[in-house]
Write a protein that holds these residues in place. Structure first.
Motif, PDB file in Angstrom:
ATOM      1  N   ALA A  57       3.624   6.301  -1.553  1.00 43.72           N
ATOM      2  CA  ALA A  57       4.761   7.552  -1.602  1.00 43.72           C
ATOM      3  C   ALA A  57       5.079   7.547  -2.188  1.00 43.72           C
ATOM      4  O   ALA A  57       5.622   9.089  -2.673  1.00 43.72           O
ATOM      5  N   VAL A  58       5.579   6.603  -3.519  1.00 44.70           N
ATOM      6  CA  VAL A  58       6.307   6.537  -4.499  1.00 44.70           C
ATOM      7  C   VAL A  58       5.809   7.615  -5.769  1.00 44.70           C
ATOM      8  O   VAL A  58       5.660   8.672  -6.416  1.00 44.70           O
ATOM      9  N   HIS A  89       7.507  17.223   7.282  1.00 47.86           N
ATOM     10  CA  HIS A  89       6.083  16.574   7.162  1.00 47.86           C
ATOM     11  C   HIS A  89       5.368  16.245   7.793  1.00 47.86           C
ATOM     12  O   HIS A  89       6.024  15.474   9.272  1.00 47.86           O
ATOM     13  N   GLY A  90       4.046  17.052   8.173  1.00 51.04           N
ATOM     14  CA  GLY A  90       3.511  16.996   9.295  1.00 51.04           C
ATOM     15  C   GLY A  90       2.580  15.807   9.506  1.00 51.04           C
ATOM     16  O   GLY A  90       2.403  15.247  10.302  1.00 51.04           O
ATOM     17  N   GLU A  91       1.700  14.990   8.431  1.00 56.24           N
ATOM     18  CA  GLU A  91       0.108  14.283   8.633  1.00 56.24           C
ATOM     19  C   GLU A  91       0.299  13.998   7.028  1.00 56.24           C
ATOM     20  O   GLU A  91       0.510  14.482   6.491  1.00 56.24           O
ATOM     21  N   GLN A  92       0.460  12.249   6.746  1.00 55.95           N
ATOM     22  CA  GLN A  92       0.149  11.317   5.901  1.00 55.95           C
ATOM     23  C   GLN A  92      -1.040  11.013   5.663  1.00 55.95           C
ATOM     24  O   GLN A  92      -1.174  10.306   6.972  1.00 55.95           O
ATOM     25  N   GLU A  93      -1.848  11.030   4.917  1.00 52.39           N
ATOM     26  CA  GLU A  93      -2.733  10.034   4.651  1.00 52.39           C
ATOM     27  C   GLU A  93      -3.012   8.986   2.995  1.00 52.39           C
ATOM     28  O   GLU A  93      -3.105  10.539   2.483  1.00 52.39           O
ATOM     29  N   PHE A  94      -3.550   7.725   3.456  1.00 58.79           N
ATOM     30  CA  PHE A  94      -3.892   7.288   2.300  1.00 58.79           C
ATOM     31  C   PHE A  94      -5.197   6.716   2.069  1.00 58.79           C
ATOM     32  O   PHE A  94      -5.198   6.443   3.446  1.00 58.79           O
ATOM     33  N   GLU A  95      -5.437   6.812   0.713  1.00 62.94           N
ATOM     34  CA  GLU A  95      -6.614   6.102   0.848  1.00 62.94           C
ATOM     35  C   GLU A  95      -6.875   5.240  -0.516  1.00 62.94           C
ATOM     36  O   GLU A  95      -6.697   6.009  -1.495  1.00 62.94           O
ATOM     37  N   TRP A  96      -6.653   3.971   0.183  1.00 63.06           N
ATOM     38  CA  TRP A  96      -6.580   2.891  -0.975  1.00 63.06           C
ATOM     39  C   TRP A  96      -7.682   2.258  -1.807  1.00 63.06           C
ATOM     40  O   TRP A  96      -8.498   1.550  -1.232  1.00 63.06           O
ATOM     41  N   PHE A 103      12.255  25.639   2.318  1.00 62.55           N
ATOM     42  CA  PHE A 103      12.150  24.225   1.912  1.00 62.55           C
ATOM     43  C   PHE A 103      13.243  23.443   3.917  1.00 62.55           C
ATOM     44  O   PHE A 103      13.236  21.962   4.388  1.00 62.55           O
ATOM     45  N   PRO A 106       0.539  -1.224  -0.093  1.00 59.95           N
ATOM     46  CA  PRO A 106      -0.290   0.174   0.005  1.00 59.95           C
ATOM     47  C   PRO A 106       0.773   1.159   0.240  1.00 59.95           C
ATOM     48  O   PRO A 106       0.566   2.178  -0.767  1.00 59.95           O
ATOM     49  N   ASN A 107       1.676   0.637   0.750  1.00 61.86           N
ATOM     50  CA  ASN A 107       2.436   2.756   0.687  1.00 61.86           C
ATOM     51  C   ASN A 107       3.981   2.930   0.104  1.00 61.86           C
ATOM     52  O   ASN A 107       4.534   3.884  -0.291  1.00 61.86           O
TER      53      ASN A 107
END
Lengths: 140, 146
Positions: free
Chosen positions: B59-60, B84-91, B79, B55-56
């Motif tokens: 990120a790529v 990076h504060g938060e990361q959400e993925f919906e698969w 820069f 799943p991750n």
């Protein structure tokens, strides 16, 4: 079918996932940099990291985020993860051991699927928080 | 402070073709040896008809366009102070070798929290059939403000 590992009938709210842990080395970080395509020198170049005032390089958040997702797929089976949201709460330094944890907080049905919400955490060997998060998983 | 007029700004579409070895390389980098990623026979017999990516791996392919945000001359983000504060993925669908993934990224929010500036980025990735495979939402914090 997606991989069957957890049966919704046999799990309850409060159940915890088997923990996944890793003692982080610079090699893990470099390997993740190459695989993930993140070449910010703050993660891979010790001289650069020290020059900007850090004690050493540190892992990119998505490396421990990747281990956390792997802990989930090891537990619930590949193909069943619907969503996760993670917050990076602390940097991970070489020599630290990260421990990925998950706990079922809600079991319910939605859109004709059996769903489970999990609370997620990555902590180090001292229990210091590195990631806090949540995930939704579909079960058969 | 980052000008709020950039909320809604879209970046050029990125294209990424999923490669079998690259997918496996990513799985190896998180010490994941699942046969769904590595064993061709298991992949063929699965509902996907092939090996799929962890799943991750999103990120790529889904965060490729972040470089456009980080180095956007209009925003001129600091820069060196960006984390990076938060990361959400919906698969929504798995990706597999040969899939060509196109991703559209945009700024969905700009906010100030204490001394920090926070920028929220959303990227929607579709496969060659036009089906959404992943939605990624990331927040980046500029420590000390931009």
């Amino acid at each position: 079918m997606s991989e069957k590992k957890l049966d919704s009938a046999s799990i309850s709210e409060g159940d915890e996932a088997p923990e996944l842990s890793l003692e982080v080395t610079r090699t893990h970080i470099v390997r993740y940099a190459g695989a993930g395509g993140d070449f910010n020198p703050i993660h891979t170049d010790e001289a650069f990291a020290k020059a900007v005032g850090l004690p050493s390089v540190f892992a990119m958040g998505l490396m421990q985020g990747g281990y956390l997702a792997r802990m989930l797929t090891d537990w619930v089976g590949v193909g069943n993860l619907k969503r996760y949201k993670i917050r990076f709460t602390g940097q991970v330094w070489p020599g630290e051991t990260i421990i990925c944890k998950g706990k079922i907080v809600r079991k319910y049905e939605g859109d004709g699927e059996k769903l489970v919400d999990c609370e997620l955490a990555v902590v180090n060997q001292e229990g210091d928080s590195k990631i806090a998060g949540e995930a939704t998983v579909a079960l058969s | 402070m980052i000008d709020h007029k950039f909320i809604g700004k879209e970046y050029p579409v990125t294209e990424y073709e999923i490669g079998r070895e690259k997918m496996k390389e990513y799985a190896s980098a998180i010490n994941d040896s699942s046969p769904y990623y590595f064993d061709r026979e298991v992949g063929k017999k699965s509902e996907y008809g092939d090996n799929i990516a962890p799943p991750n791996f999103a990120a790529v392919y889904s965060l490729l366009g972040c470089a456009n945000l980080f180095f956007d001359p209009e925003l001129a983000l600091n820069f060196a102070m960006l984390v990076h504060g938060e990361q959400e993925f919906e698969w929504l669908r798995p990706v597999k070798p040969g899939d060509v993934i196109t991703t559209t990224g945009k700024i969905v929010d700009i906010a100030e929290k204490g001394n920090n500036d926070v920028i929220s980025y959303e990227a929607e990735s579709k496969n060659q059939d036009g089906d959404v495979v992943t939605v990624a939402r990331a927040t980046f914090v500029i420590r000390g403000g931009n």
